[in-house]
Design a protein around this motif. Structure first.
Motif, mmCIF file in Angstrom:
data_model
loop_
_atom_site.group_PDB
_atom_site.id
_atom_site.type_symbol
_atom_site.label_atom_id
_atom_site.label_comp_id
_atom_site.label_asym_id
_atom_site.label_seq_id
_atom_site.Cartn_x
_atom_site.Cartn_y
_atom_site.Cartn_z
ATOM 1 N N LEU A 101 0.768 -1.207 -0.178
ATOM 2 C CA LEU A 101 0.144 -0.003 0.224
ATOM 3 C C LEU A 101 0.741 1.839 -0.023
ATOM 4 O O LEU A 101 0.540 2.200 -0.708
ATOM 5 N N GLU A 102 1.612 0.661 0.684
ATOM 6 C CA GLU A 102 2.905 2.256 0.713
ATOM 7 C C GLU A 102 3.764 2.418 -0.661
ATOM 8 O O GLU A 102 4.064 3.094 -1.318
ATOM 9 N N ALA A 103 4.206 2.106 -0.966
ATOM 10 C CA ALA A 103 4.669 1.966 -2.344
ATOM 11 C C ALA A 103 3.408 1.973 -3.181
ATOM 12 O O ALA A 103 3.756 3.744 -4.452
ATOM 13 N N LEU A 104 2.682 1.442 -3.123
ATOM 14 C CA LEU A 104 1.527 2.276 -4.086
ATOM 15 C C LEU A 104 0.994 3.579 -4.466
ATOM 16 O O LEU A 104 0.497 3.968 -4.997
ATOM 17 N N SER A 105 0.899 4.100 -2.991
ATOM 18 C CA SER A 105 0.939 5.418 -2.545
ATOM 19 C C SER A 105 1.374 6.144 -3.100
ATOM 20 O O SER A 105 1.761 7.615 -3.703
ATOM 21 N N ARG A 106 3.290 5.613 -3.751
ATOM 22 C CA ARG A 106 4.184 6.828 -4.786
ATOM 23 C C ARG A 106 4.485 6.581 -5.844
ATOM 24 O O ARG A 106 5.366 7.088 -6.658
ATOM 25 N N ALA A 107 4.096 5.354 -6.276
ATOM 26 C CA ALA A 107 4.144 5.306 -7.276
ATOM 27 C C ALA A 107 3.310 4.937 -8.270
ATOM 28 O O ALA A 107 2.441 3.984 -7.768
ATOM 29 N N PRO A 108 3.312 4.814 -10.384
ATOM 30 C CA PRO A 108 1.293 3.674 -10.261
ATOM 31 C C PRO A 108 1.898 2.882 -10.146
ATOM 32 O O PRO A 108 2.762 1.966 -10.617
ATOM 33 N N LEU A 109 0.882 2.413 -10.654
ATOM 34 C CA LEU A 109 0.512 0.862 -10.387
ATOM 35 C C LEU A 109 0.865 -0.197 -11.767
ATOM 36 O O LEU A 109 1.136 -1.198 -11.869
ATOM 37 N N SER A 110 0.704 0.332 -12.815
ATOM 38 C CA SER A 110 1.134 -0.084 -13.763
ATOM 39 C C SER A 110 2.696 -0.126 -13.971
ATOM 40 O O SER A 110 3.594 -1.420 -15.046
ATOM 41 N N LEU A 111 3.295 0.135 -13.167
ATOM 42 C CA LEU A 111 5.220 0.216 -12.949
ATOM 43 C C LEU A 111 5.363 -0.753 -11.951
ATOM 44 O O LEU A 111 6.471 -1.280 -12.081
ATOM 45 N N LEU A 112 4.449 -0.841 -10.759
ATOM 46 C CA LEU A 112 4.675 -1.393 -9.295
ATOM 47 C C LEU A 112 4.437 -2.758 -9.453
ATOM 48 O O LEU A 112 5.040 -4.239 -9.229
ATOM 49 N N PHE A 113 3.350 -3.077 -10.479
ATOM 50 C CA PHE A 113 2.426 -4.630 -10.905
ATOM 51 C C PHE A 113 3.809 -5.316 -11.685
ATOM 52 O O PHE A 113 3.942 -6.663 -11.047
ATOM 53 N N PRO A 114 4.195 -5.140 -12.807
ATOM 54 C CA PRO A 114 4.809 -5.532 -13.633
ATOM 55 C C PRO A 114 6.268 -5.334 -12.691
ATOM 56 O O PRO A 114 7.062 -6.955 -12.529
ATOM 57 N N SER A 115 6.648 -4.966 -11.904
ATOM 58 C CA SER A 115 7.805 -4.986 -11.065
ATOM 59 C C SER A 115 7.929 -6.383 -10.224
ATOM 60 O O SER A 115 8.572 -6.536 -9.259
ATOM 61 N N ALA A 116 6.546 -6.338 -9.240
ATOM 62 C CA ALA A 116 6.430 -7.804 -8.098
ATOM 63 C C ALA A 116 6.116 -8.507 -9.000
ATOM 64 O O ALA A 116 6.572 -9.696 -7.377
ATOM 65 N N ALA A 117 6.164 -8.614 -10.393
ATOM 66 C CA ALA A 117 6.728 -10.351 -11.154
ATOM 67 C C ALA A 117 7.431 -10.637 -10.739
ATOM 68 O O ALA A 117 8.253 -11.362 -10.767
ATOM 69 N N LEU A 118 8.384 -10.266 -10.222
ATOM 70 C CA LEU A 118 10.315 -10.943 -9.479
ATOM 71 C C LEU A 118 9.951 -11.728 -8.623
ATOM 72 O O LEU A 118 10.542 -12.778 -8.286
ATOM 73 N N ALA A 119 8.732 -11.692 -7.912
ATOM 74 C CA ALA A 119 8.342 -12.712 -6.836
ATOM 75 C C ALA A 119 8.106 -14.075 -7.132
ATOM 76 O O ALA A 119 9.135 -15.263 -6.867
ATOM 77 N N TYR A 120 8.280 -14.071 -8.966
ATOM 78 C CA TYR A 120 7.559 -15.369 -9.392
ATOM 79 C C TYR A 120 8.959 -16.067 -9.174
ATOM 80 O O TYR A 120 10.255 -16.874 -9.207
ATOM 81 N N CYS A 121 10.557 -14.971 -9.635
ATOM 82 C CA CYS A 121 11.336 -15.394 -10.129
ATOM 83 C C CYS A 121 11.684 -15.511 -8.978
ATOM 84 O O CYS A 121 13.255 -16.614 -8.350
ATOM 85 N N GLY A 122 12.045 -14.952 -7.660
ATOM 86 C CA GLY A 122 12.326 -15.319 -6.013
ATOM 87 C C GLY A 122 11.585 -16.694 -5.871
ATOM 88 O O GLY A 122 12.608 -17.470 -4.789
ATOM 89 N N VAL A 123 10.823 -16.793 -5.615
ATOM 90 C CA VAL A 123 10.388 -17.947 -5.585
ATOM 91 C C VAL A 123 10.642 -19.434 -5.946
ATOM 92 O O VAL A 123 10.872 -20.484 -5.353
ATOM 93 N N VAL A 124 11.123 -18.852 -7.626
ATOM 94 C CA VAL A 124 11.385 -19.944 -8.224
ATOM 95 C C VAL A 124 13.351 -20.047 -7.850
ATOM 96 O O VAL A 124 13.830 -21.593 -6.976
ATOM 97 N N LEU A 125 14.174 -19.588 -7.540
ATOM 98 C CA LEU A 125 15.175 -19.529 -6.364
ATOM 99 C C LEU A 125 15.297 -19.745 -5.220
ATOM 100 O O LEU A 125 16.077 -20.665 -4.724
ATOM 101 N N ALA A 126 13.961 -19.640 -4.234
ATOM 102 C CA ALA A 126 13.936 -20.332 -2.568
ATOM 103 C C ALA A 126 13.598 -21.316 -2.429
ATOM 104 O O ALA A 126 14.136 -21.827 -1.923
ATOM 105 N N GLY A 127 13.341 -21.428 -4.417
ATOM 106 C CA GLY A 127 12.420 -23.484 -3.499
ATOM 107 C C GLY A 127 13.680 -23.842 -4.634
ATOM 108 O O GLY A 127 14.296 -24.956 -3.590
ATOM 109 N N LYS A 128 14.590 -23.593 -5.655
ATOM 110 C CA LYS A 128 15.750 -24.256 -5.611
ATOM 111 C C LYS A 128 16.563 -23.904 -4.388
ATOM 112 O O LYS A 128 17.281 -25.510 -3.865
#
Length: 129
Positions: free
Chosen positions: A67-94
């Motif tokens: 919510l704090e991040a959303l208050s500071r930047a556009p959703l169209s920029l933040l949401f694709p950046s949050a997709a890096l969580a998928y990458c982190g989950v793959v790496l953490a799974g390994k």
């Protein structure tokens, strides 16, 4: 993106990855139920699983960070950046869980990473239609 927004998104991603790890580890530690899936017994186990509660806690904190991040930047920029969580989950799974990650899955993870980089690089420019 400002440094503050980058840090907020990074913290959100870390919390997301940690939450997913806790969920997976918590469920893996539950004893198997005899006689197939019994919903009542399953929920009783879930409510007594500390790692699942830790995962929920990580998600609760992530909610407020997001919510704090959303208050500071556009959703169209933040949401694709949050997709890096998928990458982190793959790496953490390994790394943490010792999961096998196929070459195809690593390639898909790299595609996501490069896509996020493209969005972040051109994220603040106004489009001309």
């Amino acid at each position: 993106m400002t440094l503050t927004v980058v840090l907020l998104v990074a913290f959100s991603i870390v919390l997301d990855v940690v939450g997913q790890l806790f969920f997976k580890m918590g469920l893996d530690r539950l004893p198997e139920l005899e006689g197939g899936f019994r919903l009542n017994a399953f929920w009783g186990q879930v409510f007594n699983a500390p790692l699942l509660w830790a995962g929920l806690g990580a998600y609760a904190i992530e909610f407020f960070v997001w919510l704090e991040a959303l208050s500071r930047a556009p959703l169209s920029l933040l949401f694709p950046s949050a997709a890096l969580a998928y990458c982190g989950v793959v790496l953490a799974g390994k790394v943490v869980l010792g999961e096998t990650v196929s070459r195809r899955r690593w390639m898909a993870t790299l595609v996501i990473t490069f896509g996020v980089m493209l969005v972040a690089i051109g994220g603040d420019r106004k489009s001309v239609v």
